[in-house]
Design a protein around this motif. Structure first.
Motif, PDB file in Angstrom:
ATOM      1  N   ALA A 103       0.825  -1.210   0.000  1.00 57.77           N
ATOM      2  CA  ALA A 103       0.000   0.000   0.000  1.00 57.77           C
ATOM      3  C   ALA A 103       0.856   1.256   0.000  1.00 57.77           C
ATOM      4  N   THR A 104       0.418   2.239  -0.785  1.00 55.12           N
ATOM      5  CA  THR A 104       1.058   3.554  -0.800  1.00 55.12           C
ATOM      6  C   THR A 104       0.059   4.667  -0.485  1.00 55.12           C
ATOM      7  N   THR A 105      -1.215   4.303  -0.387  1.00 60.07           N
ATOM      8  CA  THR A 105      -2.249   5.272  -0.036  1.00 60.07           C
ATOM      9  C   THR A 105      -3.390   4.532   0.634  1.00 60.07           C
ATOM     10  N   PRO A 123      -5.266  13.800   0.912  1.00 55.98           N
ATOM     11  CA  PRO A 123      -3.798  13.867   0.904  1.00 55.98           C
ATOM     12  C   PRO A 123      -3.149  13.426   2.210  1.00 55.98           C
ATOM     13  N   VAL A 124      -3.839  13.601   3.327  1.00 53.71           N
ATOM     14  CA  VAL A 124      -3.262  13.247   4.625  1.00 53.71           C
ATOM     15  C   VAL A 124      -2.934  11.760   4.679  1.00 53.71           C
ATOM     16  N   THR A 125      -3.768  10.940   4.067  1.00 54.08           N
ATOM     17  CA  THR A 125      -3.548   9.489   4.097  1.00 54.08           C
ATOM     18  C   THR A 125      -2.959   8.967   2.785  1.00 54.08           C
ATOM     19  N   ASN A 126      -2.436   9.870   1.981  1.00 48.22           N
ATOM     20  CA  ASN A 126      -1.795   9.460   0.727  1.00 48.22           C
ATOM     21  C   ASN A 126      -0.323   9.158   0.990  1.00 48.22           C
ATOM     22  N   ARG A 127      -0.097   8.080   1.759  1.00 49.16           N
ATOM     23  CA  ARG A 127       1.256   7.703   2.160  1.00 49.16           C
ATOM     24  C   ARG A 127       1.273   6.213   2.480  1.00 49.16           C
ATOM     25  N   ALA A 128       2.458   5.668   2.574  1.00 53.14           N
ATOM     26  CA  ALA A 128       2.580   4.225   2.778  1.00 53.14           C
ATOM     27  C   ALA A 128       2.275   3.802   4.214  1.00 53.14           C
ATOM     28  N   THR A 149      -1.631  -4.192  -4.062  1.00 50.71           N
ATOM     29  CA  THR A 149      -2.116  -4.798  -5.297  1.00 50.71           C
ATOM     30  C   THR A 149      -1.310  -6.061  -5.586  1.00 50.71           C
ATOM     31  N   ARG A 150      -1.981  -7.197  -5.615  1.00 47.53           N
ATOM     32  CA  ARG A 150      -1.294  -8.476  -5.811  1.00 47.53           C
ATOM     33  C   ARG A 150      -2.179  -9.437  -6.602  1.00 47.53           C
ATOM     34  N   GLN A 151      -1.523 -10.391  -7.263  1.00 47.13           N
ATOM     35  CA  GLN A 151      -2.247 -11.436  -7.985  1.00 47.13           C
ATOM     36  C   GLN A 151      -1.512 -12.758  -7.855  1.00 47.13           C
ATOM     37  N   ALA A 152      -2.266 -13.813  -7.610  1.00 46.65           N
ATOM     38  CA  ALA A 152      -1.678 -15.139  -7.500  1.00 46.65           C
ATOM     39  C   ALA A 152      -0.972 -15.512  -8.796  1.00 46.65           C
ATOM     40  N   HIS A 185      -6.703  -5.553  -4.564  1.00 45.36           N
ATOM     41  CA  HIS A 185      -6.519  -4.262  -5.225  1.00 45.36           C
ATOM     42  C   HIS A 185      -7.308  -3.203  -4.471  1.00 45.36           C
ATOM     43  N   PHE A 186      -7.073  -1.951  -4.797  1.00 46.17           N
ATOM     44  CA  PHE A 186      -7.860  -0.844  -4.262  1.00 46.17           C
ATOM     45  C   PHE A 186      -9.287  -0.976  -4.791  1.00 46.17           C
TER      46      PHE A 186
END
Length: 417
Positions: free
Chosen positions: A166-168, A212-217, A255-258, A276-277
């Protein structure tokens, strides 16, 4: 010994279980929770999923209870895609809490003879089934992991789950609103963030968004009512009189996929196969459509009506769909989190294109709704009147292949190769 053990009683697992029973396979569903989760991650049912339900004769309760929304958004842009141009009997999305969707799907599965066992935590795989936390074994010829992004089945099978962290972070609150927006819906976006308000059955509204406040890892911490009120006010200029939260939550864009959807007698579907988001509310829908593709194939193999190689087509057909899902949700996430002046300019340009270029709007709507999915064997076949006066979707309710002027249609509604 059961033909199939399905791990996870969410929408994907329950739909798969019903499909397996329709095809004659014996099924046990194992769910770790003692009771259904009353909080609903998913809210949106897309047109293709409504078609899937109609192809099995169970669409009516969803249509009767869901709130119909005749358009959709791409990346939270203000100009929305018009679903009326879609080639489907259901040119709209339905807003219905996941808890109610699960209740309806569980009722269908139980009526069809599915065995559902709650309070059963799967801790590993055995040579002939799964092991539970109490040390007992549930024997089965095949195991399907529908147990979410932290899938025990996937890990036990040694299936890689590559992707990005996660980045956001987004947030949501299911709350009572004393001053709700007109028609129960609103979308607001700007440099301070973006949010949507959607009416829910039972007098609640969902407020969902990002800023923007939570737009971070880094994990921002648990969401509080005070933070939600302050954030909503900063973005929308009002808090809509929000109070009495039923549920407050955060979610990230990991974001991941088997790497594979099949490893021998173990298969994956839904969130166990892709995470995913939740842009556009597509996750549950893709999971149900995974199950719709897999169900008839696994039932045919388990009951000896098809060769085991048929199961390889499940990965071959649905893995590319999952990869495309991740690509589109990443693109939408970039638009949704475009809080800078440059990001706002990009959002404005793309939004204007959706409003002024009907072809572009239609292509995006078809992708979001799931109606554009096509496999190497053939495309989805729209509903049509067949000789004799009945329709394709009603004929598919028996779970078999159907002959039409377009060719042989598979049980999942796609042309056979």
């Amino acid at each position: 010994m059961q033909d199939v053990v399905v791990v996870g009683a969410g929408p994907t697992g329950l739909w798969l279980a019903g499909e397996l029973r329709l095809g004659g396979a014996s099924v046990t569903v194992l769910e770790a929770r003692e009771e259904r989760d009353s909080n609903s991650k998913a809210l949106t049912i897309h047109p293709r999923t409504i078609e899937v339900f109609d192809c099995r004769g169970v669409a009516e309760p969803f249509l009767a209870e869901g709130i119909r929304i005749p358009n959709g958004h791409f990346g939270g842009l203000p100009d929305r895609m018009d679903f009326s141009a879609l080639d489907t009997p259901f040119p709209f999305t339905l807003a219905l809490p996941q808890a109610r969707t699960e209740e309806l799907l569980e009722d269908r599965a139980l009526r069809m003879g599915v065995v559902l066992r709650r309070g059963c935590e799967v801790v590993g795989l055995t040579g002939n089934g799964v092991e539970l936390s109490d040390g007992s074994v549930v024997a089965a010829r095949y195991v399907v992991g529908c147990d979410g992004t932290r899938s025990t089945v996937r890990a036990a099978a040694g299936i890689d789950f590559p992707g990005t962290d996660a980045t956001t972070w987004g947030w949501l609150g299911d709350v009572v609103l004393d001053a709700p927006p007109e028609r129960g819906f609103a979308g607001v976006t700007g440099v301070d963030g973006g949010l949507m308000v959607v009416a829910l059955p039972g007098g609640l509204h969902r407020i969902v968004g990002g800023d923007p406040v939570t737009n971070r890892a880094e994990w921002p911490g648990d969401l509080t009512l005070e933070e939600l009120r302050a954030t909503v006010t900063r973005i929308a200029g009002t808090d809509f009189g929000l109070r009495d939260p039923r549920w407050l939550s955060r979610f990230g864009n990991a974001t991941r996929q088997a790497a594979t959807y099949r490893a021998g007698t173990v298969l994956l579907a839904g969130d166990a196969a892709h995470m995913h988001f939740p842009t556009g509310g597509v996750g549950m829908n893709v999971g149900i459509q995974d199950a719709h593709n897999l169900g008839w194939k696994l039932a045919a193999v388990a009951t000896g009506r098809a060769d085991d190689a048929l199961l390889d087509t499940y990965h071959g057909e649905r893995h590319p769909v999952g990869a495309d899902l991740l690509r589109h949700t990443r693109a939408q996430t970039a638009l949704m989190t475009g809080y800078t002046p440059e990001g706002q300019a990009l959002r404005a340009v793309v939004s204007e294109l959706i409003a002024s270029a009907p072809d572009m709007s239609l292509v995006l709507a078809e992708r979001l709704s799931g109606l554009d999915v096509a496999y190497s064997t053939g495309r989805r076949v729209p509903d049509q009147v067949l000789p004799g006066g009945d329709t394709l979707f009603s004929r598919l309710r028996g779970g078999g292949h159907v002959e039409t002027t377009a060719g042989l249609v598979r049980p999942d509604g796609h042309l056979a190769g």
